[in-house]
Design a protein around this motif. Structure first.
Motif, short mmCIF file in Angstrom:
data_model
loop_
_atom_site.label_atom_id
_atom_site.label_comp_id
_atom_site.label_asym_id
_atom_site.label_seq_id
_atom_site.Cartn_x
_atom_site.Cartn_y
_atom_site.Cartn_z
N GLU A 163 24.61 38.63 48.82
CA GLU A 163 23.48 39.35 48.26
C GLU A 163 22.16 38.80 48.82
OE1 GLU A 163 23.95 38.85 44.07
OE2 GLU A 163 25.86 39.93 44.00
N ARG A 164 22.07 37.48 48.92
CA ARG A 164 20.86 36.88 49.49
C ARG A 164 20.70 37.26 50.96
NH1 ARG A 164 22.40 32.41 46.28
NH2 ARG A 164 23.37 31.39 48.08
N LEU A 165 21.81 37.36 51.66
CA LEU A 165 21.76 37.78 53.06
C LEU A 165 21.10 39.15 53.19
CD1 LEU A 165 22.57 37.75 56.07
CD2 LEU A 165 24.81 38.61 55.38
N VAL A 166 21.52 40.09 52.36
CA VAL A 166 20.96 41.44 52.43
C VAL A 166 19.50 41.45 51.99
CG1 VAL A 166 21.08 43.73 51.38
CG2 VAL A 166 23.13 42.68 52.33
N GLU A 167 19.16 40.62 51.01
CA GLU A 167 17.75 40.52 50.61
C GLU A 167 16.90 40.03 51.77
OE1 GLU A 167 17.83 37.93 47.29
OE2 GLU A 167 18.79 39.37 45.94
N ALA A 195 11.84 51.45 55.98
CA ALA A 195 11.77 51.74 54.54
C ALA A 195 13.17 51.56 54.00
CB ALA A 195 11.28 53.17 54.31
N THR A 196 13.40 50.48 53.25
CA THR A 196 14.76 50.12 52.87
C THR A 196 14.94 50.02 51.36
OG1 THR A 196 14.29 47.75 52.92
CG2 THR A 196 15.02 48.76 54.98
N THR A 197 16.14 50.28 50.92
CA THR A 197 16.58 49.98 49.57
C THR A 197 17.95 49.32 49.67
OG1 THR A 197 17.57 52.19 49.36
CG2 THR A 197 15.34 51.88 48.48
N ILE A 198 18.37 48.67 48.60
CA ILE A 198 19.67 48.01 48.55
C ILE A 198 20.57 48.78 47.59
CG2 ILE A 198 20.92 45.91 47.89
CD1 ILE A 198 18.50 44.31 48.81
N LYS A 199 21.76 49.09 48.04
CA LYS A 199 22.74 49.81 47.23
C LYS A 199 23.87 48.86 46.86
CE LYS A 199 26.04 53.67 47.38
NZ LYS A 199 26.60 54.76 48.22
N ALA A 200 23.89 48.40 45.62
CA ALA A 200 24.91 47.44 45.17
C ALA A 200 26.20 48.18 44.81
CB ALA A 200 24.40 46.67 43.97
N VAL A 201 27.34 47.61 45.23
CA VAL A 201 28.66 48.18 44.93
C VAL A 201 29.62 47.05 44.64
CG1 VAL A 201 28.37 50.27 46.34
CG2 VAL A 201 29.23 48.18 47.40
N GLU A 251 19.53 52.82 53.28
CA GLU A 251 20.14 52.00 52.23
C GLU A 251 20.97 50.91 52.90
OE1 GLU A 251 20.97 54.70 48.28
OE2 GLU A 251 22.51 54.62 49.84
N ILE A 252 20.82 49.68 52.44
CA ILE A 252 21.64 48.58 52.93
C ILE A 252 22.65 48.24 51.84
CG2 ILE A 252 21.67 46.28 53.94
CD1 ILE A 252 18.69 46.56 54.46
N MET A 253 23.91 48.26 52.18
CA MET A 253 24.97 48.01 51.21
C MET A 253 25.53 46.61 51.44
SD MET A 253 28.30 50.42 50.39
CE MET A 253 28.97 50.30 52.07
N PRO A 254 25.35 45.71 50.47
CA PRO A 254 25.87 44.34 50.65
C PRO A 254 27.40 44.30 50.65
CG PRO A 254 24.29 44.48 48.83
CD PRO A 254 24.66 45.87 49.19
N LEU A 255 27.94 43.23 51.19
CA LEU A 255 29.35 42.93 51.02
C LEU A 255 29.49 42.28 49.65
CD1 LEU A 255 32.06 42.98 52.63
CD2 LEU A 255 31.58 40.63 53.30
N PRO A 256 30.30 42.83 48.74
CA PRO A 256 30.31 42.38 47.35
C PRO A 256 31.17 41.14 47.12
CG PRO A 256 31.78 44.22 47.59
CD PRO A 256 31.15 44.02 48.94
N TYR A 257 30.89 40.07 47.89
CA TYR A 257 31.72 38.88 47.81
C TYR A 257 30.97 37.68 47.24
CZ TYR A 257 35.66 40.92 50.41
OH TYR A 257 36.73 41.67 50.79
N GLY A 258 29.83 37.90 46.61
CA GLY A 258 29.16 36.79 45.96
C GLY A 258 27.68 36.70 46.28
N PRO A 259 26.99 35.75 45.62
CA PRO A 259 25.53 35.65 45.74
C PRO A 259 25.02 35.42 47.15
CG PRO A 259 26.32 34.36 43.86
CD PRO A 259 27.53 34.80 44.62
N GLN A 260 25.74 34.66 47.98
CA GLN A 260 25.21 34.39 49.32
C GLN A 260 25.14 35.67 50.15
OE1 GLN A 260 27.74 31.37 50.89
NE2 GLN A 260 29.57 32.66 50.99
#
Length: 526
Positions: free
Chosen positions: A377-381, A393-399, A366-375
């Protein structure tokens, strides 16, 4: 989605000096009064900077709390709650003389006892960097009189004088916290500091309202009557708020990178990248090294080859960044470029994974983004896309911000994104992520991945205790080479944040800590 030319983005990199509109003249005399409107993005989980050092907390809390020192753009120490100081010839005794007549926001007197409590009790339990500094180097913190504090060290620590900025050593009121559970103390919700502004109201999801401290220790300061930190979740709406004048200031990350250049060119707008010299923020991806797949160095090296850091800096961060080469930012003391390199190379990444023998499909992450905005989120994508391409084999875990901090503090993650401040010296802002004695729960800013290398521990200690520049430089050069080969984290980029403000705003960015500095000198022309 992430492919294409980068050349058109080069123009988005802005100059490092403050740019006044053509023909504009800053008035010579500050005008007292007025309201400054800013943005808290994302909304901070709390304002108590002794317990939380996330960027939004520091931005708002930096007006409430203070430390002994601040630092200029040249990183030299400047007075704050300490008006003067001396260091003994052997480098083991630091004596600070405090400002007189300082009061806490609740009217109680500030004294050296508060500093001793902060350094010997509160921060040793609650603050990751000070806890490490204290346990390693500090023998005692004492108060020979109400206006003097003496720090005695066990061994020389060359970076010690740089360790007294707001986020590193926020002074805590002893009378409110002594004998309590620091993390559940009700005062955390109604913060009491010595700063130029006091908390008036926090309307969750809408704004944080600070008002002038009429008993501030600096005569006739602050100039401003009140500060509003607006909570505006949508990036496009934040840009509109600035353009329409509802908001006076934008800090790095408040708006999308592609909006920065457009807004900077509007009539009556100033821009600067100054005010980040002390922090030199560097973004990286921590990984859990305790288990597969990231317990294998070849897999970690493969990730470095699979990610195009130049593309991230120019296309995802829209030129507001520079590709990182290792743990120390190029703007930080003792940086060296003489380290192993990881050019973007998908085939090399796949070869390393094959050589590792690790079954990536059997170890999904699971890759957990830094919850500081769209950029972010795009980085993790983008990272997910690249990792999937080489077999992960990855998923994204939003927090949210609180959830991210909790997961990192609990060491409950596979892979995430973080950026941390370097504090003018690797001993303060860099070593903490790699020292084996800093693998601790309770903070998102320690050695969260669980990296252990006795040689790295030894070199960081040697550099920090060095009494001459040459010895320190040699140790830091060697440790950078080892770390870049080991890849305990995935280094991404150095942030190059831009502050935008309407030209009625004056004297806002004055030191090397920028917008986290107390805004007692800031003013608005009418």
């Amino acid at each position: 989605m992430f492919q294409g030319s980068r050349k058109w983005l080069a123009s988005l990199v802005l100059g490092a000096t403050l740019a006044l509109p053509a023909g504009a003249q800053a008035p010579a005399t500050p005008t007292p009064g007025g309201t400054l409107n800013m943005i808290a993005q994302p909304e901070p989980p709390m304002l108590m900077v002794g317990l939380n050092t996330q960027g939004p907390t520091l931005y708002v809390g930096g007006q409430i709390y203070e430390s002994l020192l601040t630092y200029g753009t040249d990183l030299k120490p400047l007075p704050s709650l300490a008006k003067s100081w001396e260091v003994s010839d052997d480098g083991l005794t630091y004596t600070f003389h405090l400002q007189e007549g300082v009061k806490w926001h609740d009217g109680q007197p500030f004294s050296a006892d508060d500093v001793v409590f902060t350094g010997e009790s509160f921060l040793t339990e609650a603050h990751p960097r000070w806890r490490l500094i204290h346990s390693t180097y500090v023998e005692s913190v004492t108060a020979p009189d109400p206006n003097t504090v003496v720090f005695k060290l066990k061994t020389p620590f060359s970076a010690f004088i740089n360790a007294f900025e707001l986020s590193s050593f926020p002074i805590i009121p002893k009378h409110l916290y002594e004998g309590t559970d620091y993390r559940t103390n009700p005062a955390n919700q109604t913060p009491v500091g010595t700063g130029p502004f006091k908390l008036q109201e926090w309307k969750r999801g809408s704004y944080i309202h600070l008002v002038k401290n009429p008993e501030y220790w600096k005569k006739d300061r602050p100039y401003l009557d009140e500060l509003y930190f607006r909570i505006i979740p949508d990036a496009a709406s934040r840009a509109v708020a600035f353009e329409q004048g509802t908001v006076d200031v934008l800090r790095g990350g408040d708006v999308e990178g592609f909006e920065v250049q457009r807004l900077a060119e509007l009539p009556g707008v100033q821009s600067t990248t100054a005010g980040w010299e002390y922090y030199s923020p560097l973004a990286f991806m921590p990984m859990d090294l305790r288990k597969p797949p990231f317990d294998n160095k070849l897999v970690r090296q493969a990730v470095m080859h699979a990610i195009d850091r130049d593309f991230i800096a120019q296309s995802i961060m829209f030129g507001q960044a520079k590709a990182a080469t290792g743990p120390i930012a190029s703007t930080t003391k003792y940086y060296t470029a003489d380290t192993p390199t990881y050019p973007f190379d998908i085939e090399k990444a796949m070869a390393l994974i094959k050589e590792s023998g690790v079954d990536l499909k059997a170890n999904p992450i699971e890759i957990m983004p830094l919850p500081y905005g769209p950029q972010w989120e795009r980085l993790v994508e983008y990272v997910r896309q690249q990792l999937d391409q080489v077999g992960f084999a990855t998923t994204i875990k939003a927090v949210d911000a609180g959830g991210w901090s909790q997961a990192m503090s609990d060491l409950d993650f596979n892979m995430s994104v973080n950026f941390t401040y370097q504090y003018g010296d690797p001993a303060l802002g860099v070593a903490r992520h790699y020292l084996s004695n800093n693998i601790i729960k309770g903070t998102p800013y320690g050695n969260n991945g669980g990296y252990v290398n006795p040689k790295v521990d030894e070199l960081f200690a040697k550099a920090a205790q060095a009494t001459d520049e040459a010895t320190a430089a040699a140790a830091y050069t060697e440790v950078q080479k080892i770390l870049v080969d080991d890849v305990p984290v995935i280094w991404l980029f150095e942030l190059q944040n831009t502050t935008l403000m309407h030209d009625k705003v004056h004297d806002l960015v004055r030191t090397g800590i920028g917008l986290n500095e107390v805004m007692d000198e800031a003013w608005i022309s009418k």
